[in-house]
Design an enzyme around this catalytic site. Structure first.
Site, mmCIF file in Angstrom:
data_model
loop_
_atom_site.group_PDB
_atom_site.id
_atom_site.type_symbol
_atom_site.label_atom_id
_atom_site.label_comp_id
_atom_site.label_asym_id
_atom_site.label_seq_id
_atom_site.Cartn_x
_atom_site.Cartn_y
_atom_site.Cartn_z
ATOM 1 N N LYS A 17 0.835 -1.213 0.000
ATOM 2 C CA LYS A 17 0.000 0.000 0.000
ATOM 3 C C LYS A 17 0.863 1.254 0.000
ATOM 4 O O LYS A 17 0.621 2.183 -0.768
ATOM 5 C CB LYS A 17 -0.891 -0.026 1.259
ATOM 6 C CG LYS A 17 -1.454 1.303 1.674
ATOM 7 C CD LYS A 17 -2.337 1.194 2.895
ATOM 8 C CE LYS A 17 -1.701 1.517 4.220
ATOM 9 N NZ LYS A 17 -1.329 2.905 4.474
ATOM 10 N N ASN A 18 1.885 1.260 0.884
ATOM 11 C CA ASN A 18 2.653 2.498 1.070
ATOM 12 C C ASN A 18 3.684 2.731 -0.024
ATOM 13 O O ASN A 18 4.389 3.743 -0.007
ATOM 14 C CB ASN A 18 3.308 2.501 2.458
ATOM 15 C CG ASN A 18 2.257 2.634 3.548
ATOM 16 O OD1 ASN A 18 1.109 2.981 3.264
ATOM 17 N ND2 ASN A 18 2.630 2.344 4.779
ATOM 18 N N ARG A 59 -3.494 10.093 3.556
ATOM 19 C CA ARG A 59 -2.367 11.006 3.754
ATOM 20 C C ARG A 59 -1.571 11.253 2.469
ATOM 21 O O ARG A 59 -0.547 11.906 2.491
ATOM 22 C CB ARG A 59 -1.421 10.431 4.826
ATOM 23 C CG ARG A 59 -2.107 10.270 6.160
ATOM 24 C CD ARG A 59 -1.134 9.933 7.250
ATOM 25 N NE ARG A 59 -0.088 10.905 7.409
ATOM 26 C CZ ARG A 59 -0.233 12.092 7.975
ATOM 27 N NH1 ARG A 59 -1.407 12.457 8.423
ATOM 28 N NH2 ARG A 59 0.794 12.903 8.083
ATOM 29 N N ASP A 62 -4.658 7.567 9.482
ATOM 30 C CA ASP A 62 -4.851 6.941 10.785
ATOM 31 C C ASP A 62 -4.842 7.929 11.941
ATOM 32 O O ASP A 62 -4.137 8.924 11.914
ATOM 33 C CB ASP A 62 -3.729 5.922 11.009
ATOM 34 C CG ASP A 62 -3.967 4.687 10.166
ATOM 35 O OD1 ASP A 62 -5.131 4.428 9.837
ATOM 36 O OD2 ASP A 62 -2.995 4.014 9.849
ATOM 37 N N ASP A 120 4.938 0.223 12.483
ATOM 38 C CA ASP A 120 3.729 -0.508 12.069
ATOM 39 C C ASP A 120 3.747 -1.975 12.519
ATOM 40 O O ASP A 120 2.730 -2.655 12.421
ATOM 41 C CB ASP A 120 3.559 -0.448 10.547
ATOM 42 C CG ASP A 120 3.330 0.961 10.069
ATOM 43 O OD1 ASP A 120 2.370 1.585 10.506
ATOM 44 O OD2 ASP A 120 4.139 1.464 9.274
HETATM 45 N N1 EPU Z 1 6.109 14.167 11.302
HETATM 46 C C1 EPU Z 1 6.190 15.491 11.640
HETATM 47 N N2 EPU Z 1 6.125 16.414 10.640
HETATM 48 C C2 EPU Z 1 5.963 16.055 9.329
HETATM 49 C C3 EPU Z 1 5.894 14.701 8.994
HETATM 50 C C4 EPU Z 1 5.969 13.764 10.013
HETATM 51 O O1 EPU Z 1 6.316 15.841 12.815
HETATM 52 O O2 EPU Z 1 5.894 16.945 8.466
HETATM 53 C C5 EPU Z 1 6.126 13.154 12.373
HETATM 54 C C6 EPU Z 1 4.776 12.428 12.460
HETATM 55 O O3 EPU Z 1 3.850 13.132 13.235
HETATM 56 C C7 EPU Z 1 5.151 11.087 13.031
HETATM 57 C C8 EPU Z 1 6.575 10.855 12.502
HETATM 58 O O4 EPU Z 1 7.042 12.133 12.061
HETATM 59 O O5 EPU Z 1 5.201 11.171 14.428
HETATM 60 C C9 EPU Z 1 6.665 9.859 11.388
HETATM 61 O O6 EPU Z 1 5.968 10.324 10.258
HETATM 62 P P1 EPU Z 1 6.388 9.965 8.779
HETATM 63 O O7 EPU Z 1 6.268 11.207 7.955
HETATM 64 O O8 EPU Z 1 7.674 9.228 8.771
HETATM 65 O O9 EPU Z 1 5.239 8.950 8.381
HETATM 66 P P2 EPU Z 1 4.138 9.082 7.255
HETATM 67 O O10 EPU Z 1 4.768 9.338 5.942
HETATM 68 O O11 EPU Z 1 3.041 9.969 7.711
HETATM 69 C C10 EPU Z 1 4.292 6.555 6.635
HETATM 70 C C11 EPU Z 1 3.306 5.417 6.515
HETATM 71 C C12 EPU Z 1 2.871 4.970 7.899
HETATM 72 C C13 EPU Z 1 4.100 4.567 8.694
HETATM 73 C C14 EPU Z 1 5.121 5.717 8.736
HETATM 74 C C15 EPU Z 1 6.401 5.360 9.442
HETATM 75 C C16 EPU Z 1 2.182 5.964 4.450
HETATM 76 C C17 EPU Z 1 0.937 6.417 3.769
HETATM 77 N N3 EPU Z 1 2.145 5.890 5.770
HETATM 78 O O12 EPU Z 1 3.579 7.603 7.275
HETATM 79 O O13 EPU Z 1 2.063 3.832 7.689
HETATM 80 O O14 EPU Z 1 3.710 4.250 10.001
HETATM 81 O O15 EPU Z 1 5.421 6.125 7.383
HETATM 82 O O16 EPU Z 1 7.051 4.344 8.781
HETATM 83 O O17 EPU Z 1 3.186 5.653 3.811
HETATM 84 C C18 EPU Z 1 0.169 2.456 7.872
HETATM 85 O O18 EPU Z 1 0.458 1.985 6.762
HETATM 86 O O19 EPU Z 1 -0.734 1.981 8.587
HETATM 87 C C19 EPU Z 1 0.883 3.630 8.375
HETATM 88 C C20 EPU Z 1 0.473 4.368 9.391
#
Ligand code: EPU
Length: 433
Positions: free
Chosen positions: A23-24, A92, A116, A305
């Site tokens: 998915k990601n 997202r 989420d 995750d």
């Molecule tokens: N964060 C910030 N500022 C930002 C971006 C992120 O403070 O501008 C913080 C977030 O609040 C969080 C942390 O950094 O506490 C990690 O966020 P990150 O940006 O790395 O994650 P994401 O891109 O929002 C993706 C996956 C998540 C997975 C995370 C970590 C997708 C759509 N989502 O999220 O997957 O947990 O990376 O590996 O790719 C899932 O698939 O269920 C899921 C939640």
């Protein structure tokens, strides 16, 4: 919330399951296809709620999308419309389309993020990266509106934290920018490498340096490409934990050792069984489990995750386990449900680990202590978010009695035909829509 699974637990799950495309990775690669006016072919594409949302996003911009078995064909000869202020559902991903749209149309509007409920999840790092590349982003209550009056230009981006989404956003905005972009402290998760592979096939120039440095040299044009989406390592872990929690044996076809090194080591430490095969990994219950300590981290560390299904396994392990969640500040809500099922889990605001953690002193309950083993009993629960929803399902399958898990639309966002695949493994699970 009314759609639900009715689950009669207690069966050992056995057999084979083929994992889907990630998915990601699929959602981001679909957005990347907007960077070219030529046709792209995405094989092993997972048809799930989250990819449907991104498909709708691309169609709003003018993409023509067709399905040919598990290959998604996408063609965006023109950006017919640079505005997608709202979509029928939210996740997202849309913010990642700002870069491609700015490159091709000079302006862009996408809806604010959903996804989420696992903490505030700000996007400051995305916006800072886009600003560094010359984009101006206006945040309204419902959307992000962006323009790049002088085009996107190379710059240095020093990420204070290796955010997955912000790194992807910066990559997508850099590949057609004028000049060179240097990113430091970038995220390097396997899904990001999958995106980079696709961009490279399109003609992008991207170098991976040591110590999380990524260098991009902007090019004038990108071409169509064909790519096989990597297997979903989160799905692999879900099925692995399912096999072990139900004391069964499942060949998870397509699971790759490369993507799961840290998970496999943690599993070995607690006594979970697995054999790496040519076509996947066999996971099996291997007698009693033993307690351990885990800290979630960015790749190649123990992925956030995986924390939820692993917490479930630790409720079945002998002794006291400790988990320190360093990525999200609020990812232990699901332990309430496990407690109702009989688990002995306490959640603390203190950092119970050694890793430097952004949540230290913030009052967020991001460490857990689990005392096991405890028998699990059936309950009715509601899915809170995708990964912990999967724990509601696995724990119900492992528990004696009949459980109901409400709100399974959220599960459909990330797992292909989950109930059908579980039934083939011997699960007693019925969907009620
Ligand atoms: N964060 C910030 N500022 C930002 C971006 C992120 O403070 O501008 C913080 C977030 O609040 C969080 C942390 O950094 O506490 C990690 O966020 P990150 O940006 O790395 O994650 P994401 O891109 O929002 C993706 C996956 C998540 C997975 C995370 C970590 C997708 C759509 N989502 O999220 O997957 O947990 O990376 O590996 O790719 C899932 O698939 O269920 C899921 C939640």
């Amino acid at each position: 919330m009314r759609s639900r699974f009715i689950i009669k637990g207690g069966n050992r799950l056995n057999g084979e399951v083929v994992i889907s495309g990630a998915k990601n990775s699929a959602t981001k690669i679909l957005v990347a296809s907007l960077l070219t006016d030529e046709k792209c072919y995405l094989k092993n594409f997972p048809y799930i709620g989250d990819t449907d949302i991104v498909t709708e996003l691309c169609q709003t911009f003018g993409s023509k999308i067709g399905r040919n078995g598990d290959t998604l064909e996408i063609d965006t000869p023109n950006i017919a419309n640079f505005r997608a202020p709202s979509l029928s559902r939210r996740n997202r991903v849309p913010i990642l389309a700002l870069g491609p749209l700015l490159a091709r149309a000079g302006r862009a509007e996408v809806p604010i993020l959903g996804g989420d409920k696992i903490g505030p999840r700000p996007v400051n790092l995305h916006i800072d990266a886009l600003n560094a590349l010359g984009a101006e982003v206006n945040i309204t209550p419902t959307s992000y509106q962006a323009s790049a009056p002088n085009g996107l230009k190379g710059n240095r981006i020093d990420f204070p934290f290796p955010s997955v989404g912000a790194t992807e956003n910066a990559l997508l905005a850099s590949v057609l920018a004028k000049g060179k972009v240097v990113m430091t402290n970038a995220a390097t998760e396997p899904e990001i490498l999958d995106l980079i592979k696709f961009l490279q096939k399109m003609g992008a120039i991207i170098e991976l340096g040591a110590n999380r440095v990524i260098r991009v040299e902007g090019v004038g044009k990108l071409c169509g490409a064909s790519h096989t989406i990597m297997p979903d390592r989160n799905e692999a872990v879900s099925f692995a934990c399912l096999a072990i929690a139900t004391k069964g044996k499942i060949l998870v076809k397509g699971a790759r050792q490369d993507d799961l090194i840290t998970f496999l080591s943690a599993l070995r430490r607690i006594g979970g069984g697995y054999n790496v095969m040519d076509d996947g990994i066999v996971f099996y219950g291997n007698g009693d489990l033993i307690a351990t300590e885990i800290e979630t981290d960015t790749h190649p560390g123990f992925m956030t995750d995986w924390q939820q299904p692993f917490t479930l396994l630790l409720t079945q392990a002998q002794g006291v386990s400790v988990i320190h969640e360093t990525i999200y500040e609020d990812r232990f809500g699901f332990t309430e449900d496990l407690r109702k099922m009989g688990a002995n889990i306490h959640v603390f605001a203190k950092c119970l680990g050694e890793l430097q953690c952004r949540h230290s002193g913030g009052g967020h309950r991001h460490s857990a202590v689990i005392v096991g083993p405890t028998a699990l009993k059936a309950i009715n629960s509601a899915v809170r978010d995708l990964r912990s929803g999967m724990v509601n399902i696995i724990s119900s399958l492992a528990a004696e009695g009949t459980s109901i898990v409400f709100g399974i639309d959220e599960i459909d966002r990330g797992y292909v035909k989950l109930d059908e695949r579980l039934r083939k493994l011997g699960a007693d699970i019925q969907r009620v829509d």
